[in-house]
Design an enzyme around this catalytic site. Structure first.
Site, PDB file in Angstrom:
ATOM      1  N   ASP A 105       0.862  -1.169   0.000  1.00 44.89           N
ATOM      2  CA  ASP A 105       0.000   0.000   0.000  1.00 44.89           C
ATOM      3  C   ASP A 105       0.906   1.228   0.000  1.00 44.89           C
ATOM      4  O   ASP A 105       1.791   1.346   0.839  1.00 44.89           O
ATOM      5  CB  ASP A 105      -0.848  -0.039   1.275  1.00 44.89           C
ATOM      6  CG  ASP A 105      -1.884   1.048   1.321  1.00 44.89           C
ATOM      7  OD1 ASP A 105      -2.984   0.778   1.796  1.00 44.89           O
ATOM      8  OD2 ASP A 105      -1.587   2.181   0.900  1.00 44.89           O
ATOM      9  N   ASP A 195      -3.490   2.400  -5.430  1.00 45.08           N
ATOM     10  CA  ASP A 195      -2.297   2.443  -4.584  1.00 45.08           C
ATOM     11  C   ASP A 195      -2.065   1.182  -3.784  1.00 45.08           C
ATOM     12  O   ASP A 195      -1.273   1.178  -2.866  1.00 45.08           O
ATOM     13  CB  ASP A 195      -2.423   3.609  -3.612  1.00 45.08           C
ATOM     14  CG  ASP A 195      -3.498   3.350  -2.576  1.00 45.08           C
ATOM     15  OD1 ASP A 195      -4.493   2.697  -2.928  1.00 45.08           O
ATOM     16  OD2 ASP A 195      -3.342   3.789  -1.440  1.00 45.08           O
ATOM     17  N   GLU A 196      -2.747   0.126  -4.108  1.00 44.57           N
ATOM     18  CA  GLU A 196      -2.744  -1.046  -3.246  1.00 44.57           C
ATOM     19  C   GLU A 196      -2.728  -2.309  -4.082  1.00 44.57           C
ATOM     20  O   GLU A 196      -3.308  -2.353  -5.153  1.00 44.57           O
ATOM     21  CB  GLU A 196      -4.049  -1.033  -2.453  1.00 44.57           C
ATOM     22  CG  GLU A 196      -3.928  -1.401  -1.013  1.00 44.57           C
ATOM     23  CD  GLU A 196      -5.278  -1.307  -0.358  1.00 44.57           C
ATOM     24  OE1 GLU A 196      -5.804  -2.363  -0.009  1.00 44.57           O
ATOM     25  OE2 GLU A 196      -5.815  -0.189  -0.222  1.00 44.57           O
TER      26      GLU A 196
END
Length: 582
Positions: A105, A195-196
């Site tokens: 993340d 983002d992960e």
DNA sequence: GCGGATCAC
DNA sequence: TATGGTGATCCGC
């Protein structure tokens, strides 16, 4: 005795603070912050609606407690505990500790990108977004500023707050380079938003003779070097800007879970947190203590999901996003409350146009159209109509949609939306390219879903959630990847680290084959290899497409993906869901 | 199949 | 001057 506050007061104050407050652990004095937020919200229509929802939830909880008290009479709790213990033993027997699953993340992703592009922002308190913040820098978070917080409230908490507009296309660019780095370590990596991502690095580690932590350190360094982002990784749960690995043994995992808030468990949100709290469950350790009551309220609470959470068992299946699994496409917009019917129709027409564009761009048409509207009071309603044909043109969408809306008028609303479901893949008809060769592969419908099976299938979405600590979630520790459709049976033998083949799956005809596309070694048969190649190739195609931008007559898309090896079903993503029911 | 509710991101 | 958008799932009916 001083008269006590109404029981819902605390929960309301907490509710007003927003969904991500409990997950973000930065602010020193959360209760003071919550008070300021509640103060600033008071009297607004939003506030009144939150209050109503909070009261409804309180009533629902009270009904549940009544049911518990009536059903518990004359029950042998020790017996229930024993039964639950047996289930726990069965679950442990199925636990698979062999896979190394990593959750990565990016730290404050949008905010980091903004700082990289504008170094003046470094060290400053700023928020990204418009009327409602999409994310906030660490400096602002320290004062309680959160995503999904309206700007005017954020400014009460942080008067010097700088606002920078959202730039999705820029975040998308950075996200692409991030994901392409991660894919080097696991080609089946599963992005969960910009983002992960989830990775299974088992194979990479063994091929490169790397330890898990070593490998993740390399990944993090590489991402930092190539993108400027700092990322956190949980080879287990984790802390901001660091990495953390859970022990790969049962005891260590259960010990870690003991004090972990159930709120960290995927699928347990604010509502279910409150329900569980009411029966004395705040942490995953409490699940064990309260297992008898949970057994009694199995239908409402979901015993299996909670026991899995207690043991720290989650999914260990990592698969890439699959286009075919899309279930709906929709557009919704918020605006200042409007009561004028013709104005509303105008807005709806614009929405229909946007939806047409989305259908055009993504290649879907739908058979059911759902209208959504939110009154000026924030109450939400939906109205749907199923058709005998698939639609995607603005004209069709608007004609059905306006009909649905017309029946509701007059209304004063602040949001309108349209969504198509029961989709048909318009790109799925071409007898061209690769698909021709794999036409009949993987055509089976998805296997029946079983809510007791732990599995997650996150799909990409657009917004960043700025939780500070990555929750102890889905893929943290390996779980048994073999969804077993039959509910726990008696007499399961304890056989650690042995992965049962899925029921009804024969291994005959399978052998070690090397995929000519990705060079992965597969335990599968010919059909399985073909399906795997189909998927491999189509992923490349999609990636190319994405970089080229949309191209009118979309070339090739994958057929239903069939994983390699013994086929895995894809069970319900949300095993922890607590059912309601009066 | 529909509508409400909950959740993730 | 004032609380988002997209997509998914589950339940009860």
């Amino acid at each position: 005795m001083a008269p006590s506050k109404p029981p819902e007061a605390d929960s309301l104050v907490k509710r007003l603070a927003g969904p991500s407050t409990n997950k973000a652990g930065l602010a020193q004095d959360q209760s003071e912050i919550n008070r300021i937020i509640a103060e600033a919200s008071k009297g607004s229509k939003f506030y009144e609606n939150e209050k109503r929802k909070d009261e409804e939830l309180t009533a629902r909880i009270n009904r549940l407690l009544e049911k518990r008290d009536s059903v518990i009479k004359g029950v042998d709790l020790a017996r229930l505990e024993k039964a639950a213990d047996q289930i726990l033993i069965d679950m442990e027997a199925r636990r698979d500790l062999t896979q190394i699953i990593v959750h990565v993340d990016a730290d404050a992703f949008y905010a980091s990108v903004e700082v990289m592009d504008n170094p003046d922002l470094k060290g400053k308190g700023f928020g990204v977004g418009g009327g409602v913040l999409t994310t906030a820098s660490y400096e602002a978070r320290k004062c309680g500023v959160r995503s999904a917080m309206p700007m005017h409230i954020a400014k009460k908490l942080y008067p010097e707050l700088i606002i920078v507009p959202c730039r999705f296309s820029r975040y998308s660019e950075v996200s692409k380079s991030l994901m392409s780095i991660l894919r080097r370590y696991d080609p089946t990596m599963n992005p969960a938003g910009f983002d992960e991502a989830y990775l299974n690095i088992t194979q990479y580690c063994s091929e490169h003779e790397l330890g898990a932590e070593e490998c993740v350190q390399v990944i993090r360094d590489e991402v930092h070097k190539e993108t400027g982002l700092t990322i956190s990784a949980g080879i287990a749960p984790n802390k901001p800007s660091g990495q953390f690995m859970l022990p790969f043994d049962r005891k260590g995992i259960v010990a870690f879970m003991k004090d972990l808030s159930v709120r960290k468990v995927p699928g347990i949100g604010r509502v279910n947190e409150r329900i569980l709290e009411a029966i004395g469950v705040k942490t995953c350790g409490d699940i064990y203590t309260q297992r008898a009551v949970i057994t009694l309220l199995d239908h409402e609470l979901g015993l299996h999901g909670l026991l899995h959470a207690h043991l720290g068992i989650g999914s260990n299946v990592v698969e890439p996003h699959i286009r075919e699994e899309r279930k709906s496409v929709g557009v919704e917009r918020t605006f200042r409350a409007v009561g004028d019917s013709s104005k509303l129709m105008e807005i709806l027409e614009n929405i229909a146009e946007s939806l047409e564009e989305d259908c055009e761009q993504t290649g879907w048409a739908g058979k059911t159209l759902t209208l959504k509207y939110k009154l000026h009071t924030y109450e939400v309603f939906t109205r749907a109509r199923s058709l005998n044909r698939y639609i995607r043109s603005k004209e069709d969408i608007f004609s059905i949609g306006s009909e649905l809306l017309r029946k509701e008028l007059p209304l004063t609303v602040r949001l309108l939306g349209l969504r198509l479901t029961h989709l048909k893949d318009l790109r799925d008809k071409g007898d061209r390219g690769i698909k021709r060769f794999f036409k009949d592969i993987g055509d089976q419908p998805p296997s029946k879903r079983n809510r007791l099976n732990d599995e997650d299938a996150p799909s990409g979405t657009l917004m960043e959630d700025d939780v500070e600590e990555i929750p102890m979630d889905q893929a943290v520790v390996s779980a048994n990847g073999t969804p077993n459709p039959s509910p726990s049976r008696e007499g399961q033998r304890f056989s650690p680290n042995v992965k049962d083949p899925p029921e009804g799956q024969q291994l005959e005809g399978r052998e070690r084959l090397i995929c000519p596309v990705c060079s992965t070694s597969l335990l599968t048969d010919n059909d399985g290899l073909n399906a795997h190649m189909d998927y491999c190739l189509s992923r490349g195609t999609i990636a190319e497409l994405a970089t080229l931008g949309s191209q009118g007559d979309g070339p090739i898309t994958p057929n239903k993906k069939v994983p390699c090896g013994p086929a895995k079903s894809r069970p319900a993503p949300n095993p922890f869901l607590l059912s309601k029911r009066k």
